[in-house]
Write a protein that holds these residues in place. Structure first.
Motif, PDB file in Angstrom:
ATOM      1  N   GLY A  46      44.670  40.378  31.406  1.00 38.04           N
ATOM      2  CA  GLY A  46      43.319  39.835  31.313  1.00 38.04           C
ATOM      3  C   GLY A  46      43.018  39.381  29.899  1.00 38.04           C
ATOM      4  N   GLY A  47      41.916  38.692  29.735  1.00 37.36           N
ATOM      5  CA  GLY A  47      41.513  38.218  28.431  1.00 37.36           C
ATOM      6  C   GLY A  47      40.386  37.223  28.527  1.00 37.36           C
ATOM      7  N   SER A  48      40.165  36.518  27.442  1.00 38.32           N
ATOM      8  CA  SER A  48      39.098  35.522  27.386  1.00 38.32           C
ATOM      9  C   SER A  48      39.701  34.131  27.283  1.00 38.32           C
ATOM     10  CB  SER A  48      38.203  35.782  26.175  1.00 38.32           C
ATOM     11  OG  SER A  48      37.568  37.035  26.280  1.00 38.32           O
ATOM     12  N   VAL A  49      39.219  33.240  28.123  1.00 37.71           N
ATOM     13  CA  VAL A  49      39.685  31.853  28.099  1.00 37.71           C
ATOM     14  C   VAL A  49      38.488  30.926  28.279  1.00 37.71           C
ATOM     15  CG1 VAL A  49      41.995  32.348  28.969  1.00 37.71           C
ATOM     16  CG2 VAL A  49      40.135  31.847  30.572  1.00 37.71           C
ATOM     17  N   GLN A  50      38.680  29.693  27.924  1.00 39.07           N
ATOM     18  CA  GLN A  50      37.653  28.696  28.176  1.00 39.07           C
ATOM     19  C   GLN A  50      37.825  28.146  29.585  1.00 39.07           C
ATOM     20  OE1 GLN A  50      37.984  25.846  24.901  1.00 39.07           O
ATOM     21  NE2 GLN A  50      36.273  26.886  23.891  1.00 39.07           N
ATOM     22  N   ALA A  51      36.751  27.587  30.088  1.00 39.45           N
ATOM     23  CA  ALA A  51      36.796  26.977  31.412  1.00 39.45           C
ATOM     24  C   ALA A  51      37.919  25.945  31.467  1.00 39.45           C
ATOM     25  CB  ALA A  51      35.456  26.317  31.723  1.00 39.45           C
ATOM     26  N   GLY A  52      38.657  25.971  32.564  1.00 38.74           N
ATOM     27  CA  GLY A  52      39.794  25.087  32.708  1.00 38.74           C
ATOM     28  C   GLY A  52      41.109  25.704  32.254  1.00 38.74           C
ATOM     29  N   GLY A  53      41.016  26.848  31.602  1.00 38.05           N
ATOM     30  CA  GLY A  53      42.208  27.516  31.111  1.00 38.05           C
ATOM     31  C   GLY A  53      42.933  28.315  32.179  1.00 38.05           C
ATOM     32  N   SER A  54      44.009  28.965  31.760  1.00 38.64           N
ATOM     33  CA  SER A  54      44.860  29.717  32.681  1.00 38.64           C
ATOM     34  C   SER A  54      45.137  31.116  32.150  1.00 38.64           C
ATOM     35  CB  SER A  54      46.201  28.999  32.880  1.00 38.64           C
ATOM     36  OG  SER A  54      46.021  27.715  33.434  1.00 38.64           O
ATOM     37  N   LEU A  55      45.363  32.028  33.064  1.00 39.14           N
ATOM     38  CA  LEU A  55      45.803  33.374  32.752  1.00 39.14           C
ATOM     39  C   LEU A  55      46.755  33.829  33.840  1.00 39.14           C
ATOM     40  CD1 LEU A  55      42.540  35.280  31.697  1.00 39.14           C
ATOM     41  CD2 LEU A  55      44.488  34.781  30.220  1.00 39.14           C
ATOM     42  N   ARG A  56      47.663  34.720  33.481  1.00 37.22           N
ATOM     43  CA  ARG A  56      48.510  35.345  34.484  1.00 37.22           C
ATOM     44  C   ARG A  56      48.315  36.851  34.409  1.00 37.22           C
ATOM     45  NH1 ARG A  56      55.047  35.602  35.534  1.00 37.22           N
ATOM     46  NH2 ARG A  56      54.972  36.983  33.706  1.00 37.22           N
ATOM     47  N   LEU A  57      47.843  37.416  35.489  1.00 39.53           N
ATOM     48  CA  LEU A  57      47.662  38.846  35.584  1.00 39.53           C
ATOM     49  C   LEU A  57      48.919  39.488  36.154  1.00 39.53           C
ATOM     50  CD1 LEU A  57      44.045  39.026  37.056  1.00 39.53           C
ATOM     51  CD2 LEU A  57      44.764  38.789  34.672  1.00 39.53           C
ATOM     52  N   SER A  58      49.196  40.698  35.689  1.00 43.91           N
ATOM     53  CA  SER A  58      50.326  41.462  36.192  1.00 43.91           C
ATOM     54  C   SER A  58      49.827  42.814  36.690  1.00 43.91           C
ATOM     55  CB  SER A  58      51.365  41.676  35.096  1.00 43.91           C
ATOM     56  OG  SER A  58      51.873  40.458  34.612  1.00 43.91           O
ATOM     57  N   CYS A  59      50.536  43.346  37.662  1.00 38.97           N
ATOM     58  CA  CYS A  59      50.218  44.670  38.191  1.00 38.97           C
ATOM     59  C   CYS A  59      51.532  45.399  38.405  1.00 38.97           C
ATOM     60  CB  CYS A  59      49.443  44.551  39.485  1.00 38.97           C
ATOM     61  SG  CYS A  59      49.164  46.116  40.339  1.00 38.97           S
ATOM     62  N   ALA A  60      51.811  46.364  37.548  1.00 39.53           N
ATOM     63  CA  ALA A  60      53.038  47.136  37.646  1.00 39.53           C
ATOM     64  C   ALA A  60      52.828  48.293  38.605  1.00 39.53           C
ATOM     65  CB  ALA A  60      53.447  47.647  36.272  1.00 39.53           C
ATOM     66  N   ALA A  61      53.690  48.367  39.599  1.00 39.96           N
ATOM     67  CA  ALA A  61      53.577  49.406  40.622  1.00 39.96           C
ATOM     68  C   ALA A  61      54.701  50.416  40.470  1.00 39.96           C
ATOM     69  CB  ALA A  61      53.627  48.778  42.004  1.00 39.96           C
ATOM     70  N   SER A  62      54.353  51.672  40.558  1.00 38.24           N
ATOM     71  CA  SER A  62      55.354  52.721  40.542  1.00 38.24           C
ATOM     72  C   SER A  62      55.123  53.638  41.742  1.00 38.24           C
ATOM     73  CB  SER A  62      55.289  53.531  39.248  1.00 38.24           C
ATOM     74  OG  SER A  62      54.030  54.146  39.113  1.00 38.24           O
ATOM     75  N   GLY A  63      56.191  54.304  42.144  1.00 37.74           N
ATOM     76  CA  GLY A  63      56.065  55.201  43.285  1.00 37.74           C
ATOM     77  C   GLY A  63      56.162  54.505  44.613  1.00 37.74           C
ATOM     78  N   TYR A  64      56.605  53.242  44.566  1.00 40.86           N
ATOM     79  CA  TYR A  64      56.700  52.443  45.784  1.00 40.86           C
ATOM     80  C   TYR A  64      58.109  52.509  46.363  1.00 40.86           C
ATOM     81  CZ  TYR A  64      52.973  49.545  47.553  1.00 40.86           C
ATOM     82  OH  TYR A  64      51.878  49.086  48.211  1.00 40.86           O
ATOM     83  N   THR A  65      58.235  53.001  47.575  1.00 38.23           N
ATOM     84  CA  THR A  65      59.542  53.003  48.214  1.00 38.23           C
ATOM     85  C   THR A  65      59.481  52.467  49.634  1.00 38.23           C
ATOM     86  OG1 THR A  65      59.191  55.266  48.960  1.00 38.23           O
ATOM     87  CG2 THR A  65      60.322  54.968  46.845  1.00 38.23           C
ATOM     88  N   TYR A  66      58.372  51.865  49.991  1.00 37.79           N
ATOM     89  CA  TYR A  66      58.173  51.416  51.352  1.00 37.79           C
ATOM     90  C   TYR A  66      58.670  49.994  51.549  1.00 37.79           C
ATOM     91  CZ  TYR A  66      55.151  55.437  51.062  1.00 37.79           C
ATOM     92  OH  TYR A  66      54.670  56.690  50.845  1.00 37.79           O
ATOM     93  N   SER A  67      59.205  49.733  52.705  1.00 38.29           N
ATOM     94  CA  SER A  67      59.736  48.411  52.997  1.00 38.29           C
ATOM     95  C   SER A  67      58.662  47.477  53.528  1.00 38.29           C
ATOM     96  CB  SER A  67      60.868  48.513  54.011  1.00 38.29           C
ATOM     97  OG  SER A  67      60.394  49.101  55.215  1.00 38.29           O
ATOM     98  N   SER A  68      57.555  48.000  53.978  1.00 40.40           N
ATOM     99  CA  SER A  68      56.470  47.194  54.508  1.00 40.40           C
ATOM    100  C   SER A  68      55.221  47.463  53.691  1.00 40.40           C
ATOM    101  CB  SER A  68      56.231  47.530  55.977  1.00 40.40           C
ATOM    102  OG  SER A  68      55.229  46.706  56.522  1.00 40.40           O
ATOM    103  N   TYR A  69      54.601  46.421  53.171  1.00 37.20           N
ATOM    104  CA  TYR A  69      53.421  46.619  52.335  1.00 37.20           C
ATOM    105  C   TYR A  69      52.551  45.377  52.324  1.00 37.20           C
ATOM    106  CZ  TYR A  69      56.205  43.873  49.055  1.00 37.20           C
ATOM    107  OH  TYR A  69      56.966  42.890  48.473  1.00 37.20           O
ATOM    108  N   CYS A  70      51.328  45.588  51.896  1.00 33.79           N
ATOM    109  CA  CYS A  70      50.398  44.505  51.614  1.00 33.79           C
ATOM    110  C   CYS A  70      49.807  44.792  50.241  1.00 33.79           C
ATOM    111  CB  CYS A  70      49.299  44.434  52.666  1.00 33.79           C
ATOM    112  SG  CYS A  70      48.034  43.178  52.348  1.00 33.79           S
ATOM    113  N   MET A  71      49.866  43.837  49.357  1.00 35.95           N
ATOM    114  CA  MET A  71      49.296  44.000  48.022  1.00 35.95           C
ATOM    115  C   MET A  71      48.320  42.865  47.744  1.00 35.95           C
ATOM    116  SD  MET A  71      52.435  45.384  45.697  1.00 35.95           S
ATOM    117  CE  MET A  71      51.272  46.059  44.497  1.00 35.95           C
ATOM    118  N   GLY A  72      47.230  43.226  47.127  1.00 33.74           N
ATOM    119  CA  GLY A  72      46.194  42.233  46.924  1.00 33.74           C
ATOM    120  C   GLY A  72      45.567  42.277  45.548  1.00 33.74           C
ATOM    121  N   TRP A  73      44.879  41.204  45.233  1.00 34.03           N
ATOM    122  CA  TRP A  73      44.056  41.098  44.022  1.00 34.03           C
ATOM    123  C   TRP A  73      42.600  40.956  44.454  1.00 34.03           C
ATOM    124  CZ3 TRP A  73      45.500  42.017  39.174  1.00 34.03           C
ATOM    125  CH2 TRP A  73      46.854  41.898  38.838  1.00 34.03           C
TER     126      TRP A  73
END
Length: 126
Positions: A9-36
């Motif tokens: 996350g951060g601050s950007v001006q209108a029209g700008g871009s950002l890439r968010l990341s979400c590091a997951a741990s403890g995941y061992t399942y073969s079927s999942y749904c992940m959302g933002w």
């Protein structure tokens, strides 16, 4: 237990871009749904995008064509590439996980997920 940690996350001006990341741990399942999700002050938390173990993606109408959700399975990391950001998209962004099944029509509901990150702030200035 799944642990989710957002970053990017951060601050950007209108029209700008950002890439968010979400590091997951403890995941061992073969079927999942992940959302933002995002939540602006005084507003409900809303679903932005989701991706599941089948590779299917879903997006809120307001972000279609501008945001892209993806997952790097090897790194256990979920991403949200956000382009052409708008001031009204200023919010805390959260990632969420349902480690039991693929996404369905309920993907945008907070009740569809059992694990949540702490959030990362995105501020878009005009």
């Amino acid at each position: 237990q799944v642990q989710l940690v957002e970053s990017g996350g951060g601050s950007v001006q209108a029209g700008g871009s950002l890439r968010l990341s979400c590091a997951a741990s403890g995941y061992t399942y073969s079927s999942y749904c992940m959302g933002w999700f995002r939540q602006a002050p005084g507003k409900e938390r809303e679903g932005v995008a989701a991706i599941d173990s089948d590779g299917s993606t879903s997006y809120a109408d307001s972000v279609k064509g501008r945001f892209t959700i993806s997952v790097d399975v090897a790194k256990n990391t979920l991403y949200l590439q956000m382009n052409n950001l708008k001031p009204e998209e200023t919010a805390m962004y959260f990632c969420a996980a349902n480690p039991w099944r693929a996404c369905d029509s309920t993907w945008a509901r907070t009740t569809a997920y059992g694990d949540w990150g702490q959030g990362t702030q995105v501020t878009v200035s005009s």
